[in-house]
Design a protein around this motif. Structure first.
Motif: not given
Ligand SMILES: Cc1cc2nc3c(=O)[nH]c(=O)nc-3n(C[C@H](O)[C@H](O)[C@H](O)COP(=O)(O)OP(=O)(O)OC[C@H]3O[C@@H](n4cnc5c(N)ncnc54)[C@H](O)[C@@H]3O)c2cc1C
Length: 485
Positions: A35, A57, A318
């Motif tokens: 991370e 949400a 994502d």
């Molecule tokens: C404005 C906004 C509002 C949202 N509202 C909602 C909502 O209401 N309900 C909902 O369900 N979803 C919502 N989402 C979507 C939700 O935030 C994402 O779907 C969720 O965060 C996906 O999780 P993730 O772990 O895939 O990505 P992220 O949460 O983006 O986490 C990625 C992680 O990887 C780490 N990382 C990135 N690159 C590297 C690297 N090179 N090396 C090491 N670590 C790295 C980052 O630091 C982070 O900790 C929203 C998104 C946005 C942008």
């Protein structure tokens, strides 16, 4: 290609990464999470998750999947300040047709801040997964691969950690979010991207946390001033979070980006179809700066159709499929995908690295497809949205709009169709005979000039006066919701 399962490496210790870590921990001797950020041990914003400044949400599907991954987590969240909010009875909802009379529908998703949710998930992952090795403050800088003819096996990762420049593992899970670089790293090995589908409504958010002024007449806990294609491009949402606070997000579509400066934010609020929300905010105490966000496009990387022979590597959250946040699906689908990964590992204990990659990606898309159709479909309704409109799109839109319109008059309809949008109900519910009959009945009454309920118009003094009316005053509206024989 062997099916050794001693070490898994997860890139990203965010929501998807931590859910995946737990879901697959029982299938590996060790799981290492790489991370970039130093992860706070309390509920705090951090640079890797800038979206935490905005409304979040957690759909019923997300709660259900999280409970599966972390049994008992719903109670922990409630104990930490989260609460449940009835989408019918506790939301002041200004639709395109007018204010929707508040009637409890028993659909009660959890309301809380993103930082609270992620902090509890993080605490559970750290305490539940004994074989977890967390490399914080460590950035992924590349993938370690081995090629054998047309097969490419990912066998580890490269990082900027002084003692772990290279880590070897049997499975590498990309959970590094929208900005994932993994496909770029694989391109250096001659690997083509999977097919990519983009639907971009050019949406934006601007948000701020508040404490509302006390008001004993306030019957609602959240307020939604809805936008509507093709012209009403601005919307506003207030949602309660923990500790008596709330978050207000202003949204815009098709290039209508709400500003992050104070005068611009207030002007935008005042420009919404009703000033009910603006009046509340004028009396509320701001608790944060205003934050704006624009990367809200829907992007599906179709790994389930990836023709490259890549093994030992999967993508979720994502990094795989990102949804326009407006529909609140991202975390729910990330939690679902994490469980699907655990299930795939459990169902195919002997699968080789290539088969596992393919099986998981196919299973993931099967779970995500409906959410994708809902989010991309709603965005495509806007004329300025870039993306391919599917077959019979207009007809599907008209059908959905008819159901939504009728649901404002008959809460029974909302009770039936809301689970679809909470991702716990089948889209086929929309053609269930009882639902179709209710929708037809409501439509017939309207066409005869005798609607079941006359929705108070947006500028109706009952709803648009300084204080929205207490729930008791709306009792006649509730009573009139019962269809007469
Ligand atoms: C404005 C906004 C509002 C949202 N509202 C909602 C909502 O209401 N309900 C909902 O369900 N979803 C919502 N989402 C979507 C939700 O935030 C994402 O779907 C969720 O965060 C996906 O999780 P993730 O772990 O895939 O990505 P992220 O949460 O983006 O986490 C990625 C992680 O990887 C780490 N990382 C990135 N690159 C590297 C690297 N090179 N090396 C090491 N670590 C790295 C980052 O630091 C982070 O900790 C929203 C998104 C946005 C942008």
């Amino acid at each position: 290609m062997g099916n050794n399962r001693s070490h898994a490496i997860v890139i990203g210790g965010g929501f998807a990464g931590l859910c995946a870590t737990k879901a697959m921990s029982r299938h590996f001797e060790r799981v290492t999470v790489v991370e970039r950020d130093h992860l706070p041990r309390v509920a705090e914003h951090r640079s890797g998750v800038p979206q935490s400044h905005h409304v979040h949400a957690l759909l019923l599907r997300g709660s259900r999947e999280l409970e599966r991954t972390f049994p008992g987590i719903a109670d922990e969240l409630i104990a930490a300040g989260a609460s449940r909010m009835d989408l019918g009875g506790e939301l002041a909802y200004c639709s395109e047709f007018g204010w929707v009379p508040p009637v409890g529908v028993g659909i009660t998703p959890m309301v809380l801040s993103r930082i609270l949710l992620e902090s509890v998930v993080r605490a559970r992952a750290l305490s539940d997964v004994a074989n977890l090795h967390l490399l914080e403050g460590t950035r992924l800088t590349g993938l370690v691969t081995e090629r054998n003819g047309d097969h490419l096996r990912v066998v580890g990762v490269k990082t900027n950690h002084p003692e772990h420049r290279e880590l070897r593992g049997d499975l590498v899970v990309d959970a590094s979010g929208r900005s994932s670089k993994c496909l770029a790293f694989l391109a250096a090995d001659g690997v083509a991207e999977p097919p990519i589908e983009m639907v971009d409504a050019h949406s934006g958010y601007a948000s701020r946390f508040y404490e509302l002024a006390p008001d004993e007449n306030r019957w609602w806990r959240g307020m939604l001033i809805e936008g509507k294609a093709p012209t009403r491009r601005r919307w506003g949402l207030l949602m309660p979070i923990e500790h008596g606070r709330c978050v207000v997000t202003l949204g815009g579509v098709n290039g209508e980006y709400p500003p992050a400066d104070e005068p611009g934010f207030m002007e935008y609020l005042n420009s919404l179809p009703t000033r009910a929300l603006a009046r509340e905010i004028a009396r509320a105490k701001p608790l944060s700066k205003i934050h704006a966000h624009r990367s809200l496009y829907n992007r599906a990387r179709h790994f389930e159709r990836w023709t490259e022979r890549v093994g030992g590597f999967v993508t979720l959250g994502d990094a795989a499929v990102a949804f326009n946040a407006t529909y609140g699906q991202g975390m729910s689908m990330a939690a679902t995908a994490a469980n699907a990964l655990g299930d795939t590992l459990g169902t195919y204990p002997d699968a080789d690295a290539f088969a596992l990659t393919q099986r998981f990606h196919k299973a993931q898309w099967a779970h995500l497809k409906t959410a994708w159709q809902i989010a991309s479909g709603a965005d495509l309704e806007w004329p300025g949205t870039e993306g391919k409109r599917p077959f019979a799109f207009g007809l599907k839109l008209a059908l959905a709009a008819t159901v939504v319109r009728a649901s404002h008059e008959l809460p029974q309809i909302k009770r039936l169709y809301a689970p679809i949008y909470q991702l716990v109900g089948s889209p086929w519910t929309l053609v269930r005979p009882d639902l179709v009959a209710l929708v037809a009945y409501a439509g017939l009454r309207r066409s005869l000039g005798r609607p079941l309920v006359r929705l108070p118009p947006i500028d109706c003094p009952t709803f648009a006066q300084d204080h929205l009316p207490p729930l008791q005053e709306q009792a006649p509206l509730h009573a009139s919701l019962q269809p007469r024989a």
